[in-house]
Design a protein around this motif. Structure first.
Motif, PDB file in Angstrom:
ATOM      1  N   CYS A  39       0.938  -1.217  -0.063  1.00 44.59           N
ATOM      2  CA  CYS A  39      -0.010  -0.241   0.195  1.00 44.59           C
ATOM      3  C   CYS A  39       1.050   1.422  -0.171  1.00 44.59           C
ATOM      4  CB  CYS A  39      -1.300   0.113   0.575  1.00 44.59           C
ATOM      5  SG  CYS A  39       0.359   0.070   2.316  1.00 44.59           S
ATOM      6  N   PRO A 137      -4.697   3.866   1.773  1.00 46.57           N
ATOM      7  CA  PRO A 137      -4.811   3.771   0.372  1.00 46.57           C
ATOM      8  C   PRO A 137      -6.204   3.055  -0.709  1.00 46.57           C
ATOM      9  CG  PRO A 137      -3.969   1.360   0.809  1.00 46.57           C
ATOM     10  CD  PRO A 137      -3.641   2.230   1.877  1.00 46.57           C
ATOM     11  N   SER A 139      -8.168   3.430  -4.460  1.00 47.30           N
ATOM     12  CA  SER A 139      -8.215   3.454  -5.673  1.00 47.30           C
ATOM     13  C   SER A 139      -9.393   4.087  -6.345  1.00 47.30           C
ATOM     14  CB  SER A 139      -8.791   1.680  -5.672  1.00 47.30           C
ATOM     15  OG  SER A 139      -8.387   1.034  -5.604  1.00 47.30           O
ATOM     16  N   HIS A 152     -14.208   5.427  -3.837  1.00 44.79           N
ATOM     17  CA  HIS A 152     -15.440   4.141  -3.042  1.00 44.79           C
ATOM     18  C   HIS A 152     -15.186   3.683  -1.691  1.00 44.79           C
ATOM     19  CE1 HIS A 152     -17.186   3.392  -7.719  1.00 44.79           C
ATOM     20  NE2 HIS A 152     -16.889   3.969  -7.180  1.00 44.79           N
ATOM     21  N   ARG A 154     -15.393   1.207   1.594  1.00 41.60           N
ATOM     22  CA  ARG A 154     -16.589   0.635   1.843  1.00 41.60           C
ATOM     23  C   ARG A 154     -16.261   1.304   3.517  1.00 41.60           C
ATOM     24  NH1 ARG A 154     -17.008  -4.122   4.663  1.00 41.60           N
ATOM     25  NH2 ARG A 154     -14.382  -4.747   4.174  1.00 41.60           N
ATOM     26  N   ALA A 163     -14.457   5.082   9.048  1.00 46.30           N
ATOM     27  CA  ALA A 163     -15.194   6.008   9.645  1.00 46.30           C
ATOM     28  C   ALA A 163     -15.400   7.640   9.213  1.00 46.30           C
ATOM     29  CB  ALA A 163     -15.596   5.154  11.133  1.00 46.30           C
ATOM     30  N   THR A 201     -15.281  -2.971  -3.020  1.00 47.60           N
ATOM     31  CA  THR A 201     -14.953  -1.596  -3.492  1.00 47.60           C
ATOM     32  C   THR A 201     -14.341  -1.927  -4.863  1.00 47.60           C
ATOM     33  OG1 THR A 201     -14.083  -1.673  -1.387  1.00 47.60           O
ATOM     34  CG2 THR A 201     -15.527  -0.573  -1.460  1.00 47.60           C
ATOM     35  N   ALA A 204     -13.984  -0.266  -7.824  1.00 43.92           N
ATOM     36  CA  ALA A 204     -13.999   1.451  -7.783  1.00 43.92           C
ATOM     37  C   ALA A 204     -13.264   1.100  -9.070  1.00 43.92           C
ATOM     38  CB  ALA A 204     -13.540   1.787  -6.653  1.00 43.92           C
ATOM     39  N   ASP A 314      -4.323  -5.046  -7.806  1.00 47.51           N
ATOM     40  CA  ASP A 314      -4.047  -5.012  -6.244  1.00 47.51           C
ATOM     41  C   ASP A 314      -4.662  -5.377  -5.046  1.00 47.51           C
ATOM     42  OD1 ASP A 314      -2.900  -2.886  -6.757  1.00 47.51           O
ATOM     43  OD2 ASP A 314      -3.967  -1.182  -8.017  1.00 47.51           O
ATOM     44  N   PHE A 316      -6.359  -5.794  -2.220  1.00 51.28           N
ATOM     45  CA  PHE A 316      -6.639  -4.806  -0.600  1.00 51.28           C
ATOM     46  C   PHE A 316      -6.448  -5.535   0.122  1.00 51.28           C
ATOM     47  CE2 PHE A 316     -10.316  -1.652  -2.951  1.00 51.28           C
ATOM     48  CZ  PHE A 316      -9.264  -1.958  -3.811  1.00 51.28           C
ATOM     49  N   VAL A 318      -5.335  -5.201   4.759  1.00 51.26           N
ATOM     50  CA  VAL A 318      -5.819  -3.611   4.950  1.00 51.26           C
ATOM     51  C   VAL A 318      -4.768  -4.197   6.362  1.00 51.26           C
ATOM     52  CG1 VAL A 318      -8.685  -4.472   4.483  1.00 51.26           C
ATOM     53  CG2 VAL A 318      -6.784  -5.754   6.445  1.00 51.26           C
ATOM     54  N   ALA A 319      -4.677  -3.004   7.427  1.00 52.04           N
ATOM     55  CA  ALA A 319      -3.495  -2.825   8.403  1.00 52.04           C
ATOM     56  C   ALA A 319      -4.010  -4.281   9.324  1.00 52.04           C
ATOM     57  CB  ALA A 319      -3.910  -1.770   9.078  1.00 52.04           C
ATOM     58  N   ALA A 321      -4.544  -5.918  12.351  1.00 52.26           N
ATOM     59  CA  ALA A 321      -6.071  -5.658  13.871  1.00 52.26           C
ATOM     60  C   ALA A 321      -4.790  -5.183  15.008  1.00 52.26           C
ATOM     61  CB  ALA A 321      -6.509  -7.210  14.910  1.00 52.26           C
TER      62      ALA A 321
HETATM   63  C1  LIG Z   1      -3.844  -1.014  -2.507  1.00 52.43           C
HETATM   64  C2  LIG Z   1      -4.657  -0.561  -1.931  1.00 52.43           C
HETATM   65  C3  LIG Z   1      -6.373  -0.327  -2.526  1.00 52.43           C
HETATM   66  C4  LIG Z   1      -7.179   0.015  -1.592  1.00 52.43           C
HETATM   67  N1  LIG Z   1      -8.385   0.904  -1.801  1.00 52.43           N
HETATM   68  C5  LIG Z   1      -9.638   0.427  -1.434  1.00 52.43           C
HETATM   69  C6  LIG Z   1     -10.379   1.558  -2.348  1.00 52.43           C
HETATM   70  O1  LIG Z   1     -10.906   1.597  -3.230  1.00 52.43           O
HETATM   71  N2  LIG Z   1     -11.595   1.131  -1.070  1.00 52.43           N
HETATM   72  C7  LIG Z   1     -11.460   0.595  -0.175  1.00 52.43           C
HETATM   73  O2  LIG Z   1     -12.951   0.521   1.103  1.00 52.43           O
HETATM   74  N3  LIG Z   1     -10.554   0.229   0.520  1.00 52.43           N
HETATM   75  C8  LIG Z   1      -9.208   0.031  -0.165  1.00 52.43           C
HETATM   76  N4  LIG Z   1      -8.045  -0.362   0.531  1.00 52.43           N
HETATM   77  C9  LIG Z   1      -8.469  -0.631   2.176  1.00 52.43           C
HETATM   78  C10 LIG Z   1      -8.345   0.726   2.317  1.00 52.43           C
HETATM   79  O3  LIG Z   1      -6.905   1.113   2.637  1.00 52.43           O
HETATM   80  C11 LIG Z   1      -7.832   0.518   3.865  1.00 52.43           C
HETATM   81  O4  LIG Z   1      -7.437  -0.556   4.571  1.00 52.43           O
HETATM   82  C12 LIG Z   1      -9.596   0.143   5.117  1.00 52.43           C
HETATM   83  O5  LIG Z   1     -10.824   1.507   4.281  1.00 52.43           O
HETATM   84  C13 LIG Z   1      -9.562  -0.112   6.106  1.00 52.43           C
HETATM   85  O6  LIG Z   1      -8.677   1.283   6.474  1.00 52.43           O
HETATM   86  P1  LIG Z   1      -9.403   1.127   8.339  1.00 52.43           P
HETATM   87  O7  LIG Z   1      -8.021   2.255   9.046  1.00 52.43           O
HETATM   88  O8  LIG Z   1     -10.617   1.888   7.987  1.00 52.43           O
HETATM   89  O9  LIG Z   1      -9.331   0.288   9.141  1.00 52.43           O
HETATM   90  P2  LIG Z   1      -8.200   0.186  10.611  1.00 52.43           P
HETATM   91  O10 LIG Z   1      -8.822   0.756  11.701  1.00 52.43           O
HETATM   92  O11 LIG Z   1      -7.665  -0.564   9.257  1.00 52.43           O
HETATM   93  O12 LIG Z   1      -8.886  -1.281  10.622  1.00 52.43           O
HETATM   94  C14 LIG Z   1     -10.103  -1.378  11.907  1.00 52.43           C
HETATM   95  C15 LIG Z   1      -9.544  -3.276  12.158  1.00 52.43           C
HETATM   96  O13 LIG Z   1     -11.069  -3.671  11.697  1.00 52.43           O
HETATM   97  C16 LIG Z   1      -9.862  -5.249  10.227  1.00 52.43           C
HETATM   98  N5  LIG Z   1     -10.563  -4.820   8.396  1.00 52.43           N
HETATM   99  C17 LIG Z   1     -10.002  -3.496   8.279  1.00 52.43           C
HETATM  100  N6  LIG Z   1      -9.868  -4.111   6.630  1.00 52.43           N
HETATM  101  C18 LIG Z   1     -10.577  -5.598   7.311  1.00 52.43           C
HETATM  102  C19 LIG Z   1     -11.619  -5.937   5.790  1.00 52.43           C
HETATM  103  N7  LIG Z   1     -11.616  -5.626   4.326  1.00 52.43           N
HETATM  104  N8  LIG Z   1     -11.914  -7.500   6.588  1.00 52.43           N
HETATM  105  C20 LIG Z   1     -11.620  -7.573   7.901  1.00 52.43           C
HETATM  106  N9  LIG Z   1     -11.041  -6.896   8.311  1.00 52.43           N
HETATM  107  C21 LIG Z   1     -11.453  -6.243   8.459  1.00 52.43           C
HETATM  108  C22 LIG Z   1      -8.338  -4.457  10.203  1.00 52.43           C
HETATM  109  O14 LIG Z   1      -7.376  -5.100  10.474  1.00 52.43           O
HETATM  110  C23 LIG Z   1      -7.930  -3.946  12.034  1.00 52.43           C
HETATM  111  O15 LIG Z   1      -8.505  -5.378  13.143  1.00 52.43           O
HETATM  112  C24 LIG Z   1      -7.252  -0.499  -0.735  1.00 52.43           C
HETATM  113  C25 LIG Z   1      -5.830  -0.911  -0.155  1.00 52.43           C
HETATM  114  C26 LIG Z   1      -5.261  -1.812  -0.948  1.00 52.43           C
HETATM  115  C27 LIG Z   1      -3.876  -2.388  -0.074  1.00 52.43           C
END
Ligand SMILES: Cc1cc2nc3c(=O)[nH]c(=O)nc-3n(C[C@H](O)[C@H](O)[C@H](O)COP(=O)(O)OP(=O)(O)OC[C@H]3O[C@@H](n4cnc5c(N)ncnc54)[C@H](O)[C@@H]3O)c2cc1C
Length: 323
Positions: A39, A137, A139, A152, A154, A163, A201, A204, A314, A316, A318-319, A321
């Protein structure tokens, strides 16, 4: 054992430890997200010492030349002096200009940049929240010819950035953008069959790529697959229906379980894509969204005869937990 110098401090990196892990141990780590070299959230700069090649994988040439690298992918074998990536030169200021609910799970976010931002539809951008430098990140579904960037997002339960973007940040709120990055953008012969598959998403970037291909006069067949575990994860039905009125575009929407709305099939994306008779030796593919599905489909397409260099993806990631 390598010694890291950062912000005036000096830290021993344990064998096999990444720069990110070492700086986290020292309590002074840069922002990060996927921690798997995907990312680019943990971008840093080496000011002295040499970098292992893996530390710069996927970065654009100009960034490599400046010594930029990914802290999560850099496992130094010799002493290294590192600094924060220079925000001013690498980032563009933007403002949240629009928010539109696309489904119970997905919100369309529009951003206007204060200065020109060059990208290709389907690439991703790092969104940085100025108050705490939280970086994630997302898209790009928009085309560069359009006045605003479109994401977009989620809503992830407990998700910090999603959030904030979906529910909390007021319209007019500033953010910083870094990028673009990623290998997902239109690049094909005009007659080439195109296969695009994504979950949630992951749609997107794929919508951006299809619109870009059509804008550039693509004449070959285009198949766009959008999948989700349940129907609640599907969205953008009207826009997909409009795209599907184009004579060479076919859109397939699928779920794995639960009720299947009209026009949606119940089948795995991998089975749908592999069973649709695409000319995989000639086609080009883009895969985005859930990492497990992206990796599975990439492997299956390759085993079915598609050259790896014809597959852009790509996942997606995520970070983890607690990160
Ligand atoms: C190249 C790339 C492109 C991306 N493009 C998009 C995009 O276009 N749209 C989009 O919505 N997201 C996209 N993502 C994912 C995005 O970057 C975030 O990781 C996502 O929005 C969650 O971030 P957050 O800070 O809200 O959650 P965080 O605070 O990082 O996570 C909170 C908790 O939820 C868990 N968690 C997070 N996501 C998920 C999941 N999907 N399923 C299960 N557990 C999860 C984490 O592990 C953590 O425990 C992309 C990721 C990458 C690597």
């Amino acid at each position: 054992m390598a010694r890291l110098t950062y912000r005036g401090g000096s830290f021993e990196a344990e064998d096999g430890e990444s720069v990110l892990e070492c700086l986290e141990r020292a309590g002074c780590a840069p922002p990060s997200s996927c921690r798997s070299g995907q990312c680019q959230s943990c971008l840093m700069k080496a000011t002295s010492g040499s970098l292992p090649p893996a530390a710069q994988q996927g970065l654009k040439d100009a960034w490599r030349a400046q010594g930029l690298f990914l802290a999560c992918a850099c496992r130094p074998t010799e002493d290294l002096e590192v600094a924060d990536a220079d925000g001013g030169a690498l980032e563009v200021a933007a403002t949240i200009t629009g928010r539109e609910v696309l489904s119970d799970e997905v919100v369309r976010i529009r951003l206007a940049t204060g200065s020109p931002f060059e990208y290709r539809a389907g690439q991703f951008v790092s969104v940085i929240r100025p108050s705490d430098r939280l970086t994630r990140p997302y898209s790009l579904a928009s085309l560069p010819s359009e006045p605003q960037l479109e994401l977009h997002v989620r809503r992830v339960p407990g998700g910090r950035m999603s959030a904030w973007l979906c529910d909390e940040a007021p319209i007019g709120e500033p953010v910083q953008l870094r990028g673009p990055a990623g290998e997902c953008f239109y690049l094909a012969g005009e007659e080439q069959p195109l296969v695009l598959a994504g979950t949630s998403t992951g749609l997107a970037p794929l919508v951006g790529i299809v619109r870009d291909a059509l804008d550039r006069g693509h004449r070959g067949p285009i198949a766009l697959y959008h999948g989700s575990v349940r129907a609640s994860g599907l969205y953008l039905a009207d826009e997909l229906d409009t795209l599907a009125t184009h004579p060479n575009v076919r859109v397939v929407r699928s779920v794995l379980e639960g009720p299947t709305p009209d026009g949606v099939v119940q089948e795995g994306l991998d089975a749908l894509v592999l069973g649709s008779g695409h000319d995989l030796k000639a086609a080009r593919a883009w895969l985005c969204g859930a990492p497990e599905l992206v990796r599975l489909l990439k492997k299956k397409l390759f085993l079915a005869g598609m050259p790896l260099k014809a597959i852009a993806s790509d996942p997606f990631v995520v970070a983890p937990a607690g990160a």
